[in-house]
Design a protein around this motif. Structure first.
Motif: not given
Length: 137
Positions: A4-6, A21-23, A25, A49-52, A93
């Motif tokens: 997980v990265n920001t 923020t997320g993983e 992909e 990213l899989q995230g937000s 997502g």
């Protein structure tokens, strides 16, 4: 990529700022004609990213162009300076990030060049990473 990265980024004029923020992909250099037109360059470097996605400032300045005939293509950009900006793909997502908008280098590198069959003859060499003629399955 399983971390997980920001990631933080901004536009050229500094009006728009974001945090994603997320993983990670996918991280591709895309040579399709749409990406070339949208960036004015030989390819777009796109990170998913899989995230937000969170807008820290300037969200009201964002503009979005969606190509009517395209299944997946749209261009989000700062209405002041024209810099390409991220797009939250909420149904999946995912967060699409034009890598050039990042304020710092991400902790990972591009995985492939896609739409290599559309690459302009004057664009960069393809010998450094895996290439796909179209979108990989």
């Amino acid at each position: 990529m399983t971390t997980v990265n920001t990631l933080s980024g901004s536009c050229l004029c500094g009006t728009v700022r974001y945090t994603a923020t997320g993983e990670p992909e996918r991280f591709y250099h895309c040579h399709c004609s749409r990406c070339r037109k949208a960036t004015g360059t030989g390819h777009a470097s796109n990170l998913f990213l899989q995230g937000s996605l969170q807008w820290n400032s300037g969200e009201a300045s964002l503009k979005r162009y969606t190509l009517p005939e395209a299944e997946r293509f749209s261009n989000t950009f700062c209405g002041e300076c024209g810099s390409r900006m991220p797009l939250a793909i909420e149904a999946a997502g995912m967060v699409f990030i034009p890598a050039g908008s990042l304020d710092e280098d991400p902790a990972f590198m591009p995985q492939a060049r896609i739409f290599q069959g559309s690459r302009a003859s004057w664009s960069c060499d393809a010998s450094d990473i895996t290439c796909f003629e179209e979108y990989p399955s």
